[in-house]
Design a protein around this motif. Structure first.
Motif, PDB file in Angstrom:
ATOM      1  N   GLN A  49       3.367  23.431   0.178  1.00 40.43           N
ATOM      2  CA  GLN A  49       2.600  23.068  -0.847  1.00 40.43           C
ATOM      3  C   GLN A  49       4.121  23.456  -1.881  1.00 40.43           C
ATOM      4  O   GLN A  49       3.881  24.302  -2.709  1.00 40.43           O
ATOM      5  N   GLY A  50       5.279  21.678  -1.645  1.00 40.47           N
ATOM      6  CA  GLY A  50       5.680  22.422  -2.226  1.00 40.47           C
ATOM      7  C   GLY A  50       7.207  23.547  -2.704  1.00 40.47           C
ATOM      8  O   GLY A  50       7.917  23.091  -3.352  1.00 40.47           O
ATOM      9  N   ILE A  51       6.819  24.087  -1.704  1.00 40.61           N
ATOM     10  CA  ILE A  51       7.445  25.005  -2.053  1.00 40.61           C
ATOM     11  C   ILE A  51       9.592  24.904  -0.795  1.00 40.61           C
ATOM     12  O   ILE A  51       8.543  24.393   0.493  1.00 40.61           O
ATOM     13  N   MET A  69       5.106  10.634   2.927  1.00 47.29           N
ATOM     14  CA  MET A  69       5.382  11.814   3.188  1.00 47.29           C
ATOM     15  C   MET A  69       4.799  12.228   4.395  1.00 47.29           C
ATOM     16  O   MET A  69       6.433  13.350   4.893  1.00 47.29           O
ATOM     17  N   GLU A  70       3.458  12.326   4.218  1.00 53.58           N
ATOM     18  CA  GLU A  70       3.490  13.011   5.542  1.00 53.58           C
ATOM     19  C   GLU A  70       1.912  12.884   6.013  1.00 53.58           C
ATOM     20  O   GLU A  70       1.535  12.248   4.924  1.00 53.58           O
ATOM     21  N   VAL A  71       1.331  13.800   7.033  1.00 54.71           N
ATOM     22  CA  VAL A  71       0.329  13.279   7.373  1.00 54.71           C
ATOM     23  C   VAL A  71      -0.061  14.455   7.680  1.00 54.71           C
ATOM     24  O   VAL A  71       0.290  14.639   8.613  1.00 54.71           O
ATOM     25  N   ARG A 107       7.459  17.335  -8.058  1.00 50.31           N
ATOM     26  CA  ARG A 107       5.942  17.104  -6.855  1.00 50.31           C
ATOM     27  C   ARG A 107       4.777  18.064  -7.797  1.00 50.31           C
ATOM     28  O   ARG A 107       4.376  18.230  -8.802  1.00 50.31           O
ATOM     29  N   SER A 108       4.225  16.651  -7.193  1.00 50.62           N
ATOM     30  CA  SER A 108       2.004  16.433  -7.657  1.00 50.62           C
ATOM     31  C   SER A 108       1.693  17.381  -7.077  1.00 50.62           C
ATOM     32  O   SER A 108       0.354  17.687  -7.159  1.00 50.62           O
ATOM     33  N   ASN A 109       1.981  18.071  -5.817  1.00 53.04           N
ATOM     34  CA  ASN A 109       0.916  19.481  -5.709  1.00 53.04           C
ATOM     35  C   ASN A 109       0.237  20.202  -6.161  1.00 53.04           C
ATOM     36  O   ASN A 109       0.834  20.690  -7.377  1.00 53.04           O
ATOM     37  N   LEU A 110      -1.078  20.054  -6.099  1.00 50.55           N
ATOM     38  CA  LEU A 110      -2.369  21.063  -6.650  1.00 50.55           C
ATOM     39  C   LEU A 110      -1.711  22.879  -7.035  1.00 50.55           C
ATOM     40  O   LEU A 110      -2.043  23.286  -7.817  1.00 50.55           O
ATOM     41  N   ILE A 159      15.803  17.549  -1.062  1.00 50.76           N
ATOM     42  CA  ILE A 159      15.835  17.670   0.096  1.00 50.76           C
ATOM     43  C   ILE A 159      14.849  19.291   0.338  1.00 50.76           C
ATOM     44  O   ILE A 159      13.957  19.602  -0.706  1.00 50.76           O
ATOM     45  N   LYS A 160      14.141  18.841   1.844  1.00 47.14           N
ATOM     46  CA  LYS A 160      13.304  19.575   1.562  1.00 47.14           C
ATOM     47  C   LYS A 160      13.390  20.212   3.129  1.00 47.14           C
ATOM     48  O   LYS A 160      13.855  19.907   4.176  1.00 47.14           O
ATOM     49  N   LEU A 161      12.920  21.344   2.852  1.00 51.23           N
ATOM     50  CA  LEU A 161      12.913  23.142   4.392  1.00 51.23           C
ATOM     51  C   LEU A 161      11.883  21.431   5.172  1.00 51.23           C
ATOM     52  O   LEU A 161      10.701  21.563   4.804  1.00 51.23           O
ATOM     53  N   ALA A 210       3.932  11.379  -8.798  1.00 51.64           N
ATOM     54  CA  ALA A 210       2.264  11.456  -9.343  1.00 51.64           C
ATOM     55  C   ALA A 210       2.388  10.542  -7.126  1.00 51.64           C
ATOM     56  O   ALA A 210       3.929  10.394  -7.056  1.00 51.64           O
ATOM     57  N   ASP A 211       1.448  11.198  -6.569  1.00 51.68           N
ATOM     58  CA  ASP A 211       0.922  11.018  -5.508  1.00 51.68           C
ATOM     59  C   ASP A 211      -0.003  10.619  -5.005  1.00 51.68           C
ATOM     60  O   ASP A 211      -1.006  11.056  -5.690  1.00 51.68           O
ATOM     61  N   ILE A 212      -0.438   9.581  -3.797  1.00 49.27           N
ATOM     62  CA  ILE A 212      -1.890   9.744  -3.450  1.00 49.27           C
ATOM     63  C   ILE A 212      -2.149   9.993  -1.775  1.00 49.27           C
ATOM     64  O   ILE A 212      -1.362   9.776  -1.348  1.00 49.27           O
ATOM     65  N   GLN A 261      15.809  13.561   1.189  1.00 49.15           N
ATOM     66  CA  GLN A 261      15.294  12.268   1.136  1.00 49.15           C
ATOM     67  C   GLN A 261      15.609  11.571  -0.062  1.00 49.15           C
ATOM     68  O   GLN A 261      15.744  11.800  -0.808  1.00 49.15           O
ATOM     69  N   GLU A 262      15.134   9.894  -0.069  1.00 53.74           N
ATOM     70  CA  GLU A 262      15.685   9.070  -1.194  1.00 53.74           C
ATOM     71  C   GLU A 262      14.221   9.754  -1.936  1.00 53.74           C
ATOM     72  O   GLU A 262      13.889   9.848  -1.603  1.00 53.74           O
ATOM     73  N   PHE A 263      14.788   9.835  -3.767  1.00 56.22           N
ATOM     74  CA  PHE A 263      14.002   9.691  -4.220  1.00 56.22           C
ATOM     75  C   PHE A 263      13.452   8.981  -4.935  1.00 56.22           C
ATOM     76  O   PHE A 263      14.524   7.241  -5.088  1.00 56.22           O
ATOM     77  N   ILE A 264      11.758   8.905  -5.128  1.00 59.08           N
ATOM     78  CA  ILE A 264      11.292   7.938  -5.352  1.00 59.08           C
ATOM     79  C   ILE A 264      10.668   7.914  -6.709  1.00 59.08           C
ATOM     80  O   ILE A 264      10.081   8.235  -6.883  1.00 59.08           O
ATOM     81  N   LYS A 265      11.631   7.729  -7.255  1.00 57.73           N
ATOM     82  CA  LYS A 265      11.533   8.063  -8.563  1.00 57.73           C
ATOM     83  C   LYS A 265      10.121   7.151 -10.295  1.00 57.73           C
ATOM     84  O   LYS A 265       9.583   7.796 -10.396  1.00 57.73           O
TER      85      LYS A 265
HETATM   86  P1  ADP Z   1       5.221  19.887   0.816  1.00 51.29           P
HETATM   87  O1  ADP Z   1       4.445  19.456   2.345  1.00 51.29           O
HETATM   88  O2  ADP Z   1       5.818  21.130   1.190  1.00 51.29           O
HETATM   89  O3  ADP Z   1       3.674  19.528   0.017  1.00 51.29           O
HETATM   90  P2  ADP Z   1       5.974  17.110   0.173  1.00 51.29           P
HETATM   91  O4  ADP Z   1       6.959  16.795   0.768  1.00 51.29           O
HETATM   92  O5  ADP Z   1       4.445  16.570   0.198  1.00 51.29           O
HETATM   93  O6  ADP Z   1       6.347  18.413   0.805  1.00 51.29           O
HETATM   94  O7  ADP Z   1       6.663  17.206  -1.353  1.00 51.29           O
HETATM   95  C1  ADP Z   1       6.327  18.111  -2.110  1.00 51.29           C
HETATM   96  C2  ADP Z   1       6.236  16.577  -3.894  1.00 51.29           C
HETATM   97  O8  ADP Z   1       6.991  16.439  -4.054  1.00 51.29           O
HETATM   98  C3  ADP Z   1       4.866  15.580  -3.271  1.00 51.29           C
HETATM   99  O9  ADP Z   1       3.371  15.597  -3.646  1.00 51.29           O
HETATM  100  C4  ADP Z   1       6.002  14.765  -4.645  1.00 51.29           C
HETATM  101  O10 ADP Z   1       4.953  14.564  -5.795  1.00 51.29           O
HETATM  102  C5  ADP Z   1       7.254  14.702  -4.218  1.00 51.29           C
HETATM  103  N1  ADP Z   1       7.985  14.558  -4.139  1.00 51.29           N
HETATM  104  C6  ADP Z   1       7.862  14.852  -2.070  1.00 51.29           C
HETATM  105  N2  ADP Z   1       9.000  13.927  -1.744  1.00 51.29           N
HETATM  106  C7  ADP Z   1       9.667  12.812  -2.757  1.00 51.29           C
HETATM  107  C8  ADP Z   1      10.007  11.390  -2.355  1.00 51.29           C
HETATM  108  N3  ADP Z   1      11.547  11.454  -2.364  1.00 51.29           N
HETATM  109  N4  ADP Z   1      10.556  11.414  -4.060  1.00 51.29           N
HETATM  110  C9  ADP Z   1      10.061  11.116  -4.582  1.00 51.29           C
HETATM  111  N5  ADP Z   1       9.008  12.823  -4.522  1.00 51.29           N
HETATM  112  C10 ADP Z   1       8.640  13.290  -3.378  1.00 51.29           C
END
Ligand code: ADP
Length: 301
Positions: A147-149, A259-261, A211-214, A140-142, A186-188, A177-181
């Motif tokens: 930055q992951g908050i 996820m984001e651009v 959440r992979s945010n630095l 669930i995302k606001l 990690a994200d790229i 959002q569906e959780f990509i387990k």
């Molecule tokens: P923000 O824009 O606040 O950084 P993100 O949507 O990028 O938020 O989410 C933060 C982190 O959470 C992502 O970098 C990723 O690692 C993890 N994440 C976000 N959405 C998903 C998802 N649907 N499934 C798995 N991991 C996710």
């Protein structure tokens, strides 16, 4: 060329690197705090004024607009566009990318892989919303978070329901959002310039953190992208009308999902992890495109 970097802080890594890279290639670089600019909006001679002086004869601008300053920042970028100055990213594209929902809708329209996503403000049908994305666990995302908050993993249906209800009580817009387990925390990030991915990195969340945010303690490392990941990143940037973009993707079982651009992607993490001179490549891109005089956003949404 005479190039302005629109940035609130000349000491930020990205701002410093862009200034250095431009100067190294023989350009006159100026850091302009866009919040201190004011604009003269006339059709006869539109101008931007900074510290009492008109900003004249710039060939290009590199906008580095803070997320919380999008409204004023894009107005300044737009004013430069009105004056015929080439912008590394155009104002429309920056505004478009700042809205996570709009961004996902544009990408969906182009058939780009995305996590299954639902959007709600004050739905009564929370169970239906949860079912839309395939049930728990889910993310669930606001809508306004960075930055992951404001990004929460709800492991059970009950937890998801409570979090959604809590956000509803706060009158917040949320994405479900569906959780990509299989991404395993990690994200790229693919750094796109024009029609190419020039650098990439993998960010891995701290132990036990999805959440992979630095900023949340994630670690970045160099990674080689698959051809599918590269083309997804380039298509995503193009769909958004961004010439320069940081495209964040997850590695899912059904290929890369975006996820984001990001329209002002930071340079520090990516340059350090990939060992690529990304700032230099941005300046190269400006050199080529300013000469061609390319302007004009053609995206309709
Ligand atoms: P923000 O824009 O606040 O950084 P993100 O949507 O990028 O938020 O989410 C933060 C982190 O959470 C992502 O970098 C990723 O690692 C993890 N994440 C976000 N959405 C998903 C998802 N649907 N499934 C798995 N991991 C996710």
């Amino acid at each position: 060329m005479k190039i302005a970097i629109l940035s609130q802080d000349a000491s930020l890594y990205s701002t410093r690197r862009l200034k250095e890279a431009g100067e190294a290639q023989g350009h006159e670089m100026r850091v302009i705090n866009y919040l201190r600019c004011y604009m003269n909006i006339t059709s006869h001679k539109p101008t931007v004024v900074y510290n009492g002086n008109e900003l004249e004869n710039f060939d290009a601008i590199i906008p580095r607009i803070g997320a919380s300053r999008t409204f004023y920042g894009t107005a300044v970028v737009r004013q430069f566009e009105v004056m015929g100055v080439f912008s590394a990213n155009e104002s429309q594209a920056i505004s478009r990318s700042r809205d996570k929902l709009r961004c996902l809708q544009i990408l969906a329209r182009e058939g780009i892989g995305l996590p299954v996503t639902g959007f709600a403000h004050a739905t009564q049908d929370i169970d239906g919303l949860i079912d839309t994305v395939g049930g728990a666990p889910l993310v669930i995302k606001l809508l306004e978070g960075t930055q992951g908050i404001g990004v929460v993993l709800a492991e059970t249906h009950q937890a998801a329901k409570s979090v959604i209800e809590a956000f509803r009580g706060l009158d917040a817009n949320i994405l479900v959002q569906e959780f990509i387990k299989e991404a395993k925390g990690a994200d790229i990030r693919a750094f796109v310039i024009g029609t190419k991915v020039v650098a990439s990195m993998k960010r891995q969340g701290a132990e036990g953190e999805f959440r992979s945010n630095l900023h949340r303690g994630g670690m970045a490392e160099k990674i080689k992208l698959t051809p599918e990941e590269r083309s997804t990143a380039v298509r995503a940037a193009k769909a958004m009308g961004l010439r320069i973009a940081g495209v964040d993707m997850l590695r899912s079982n059904h290929g890369p999902v975006v996820m984001e651009v990001n329209s002002s992607p930071g340079l520090e993490g990516i340059e350090k992890a990939s060992e690529v001179d990304v700032a230099g490549k941005m300046i190269d891109f400006l050199e080529k495109n300013v000469k061609l005089g390319k302007t004009g956003d053609r995206i309709q949404y």
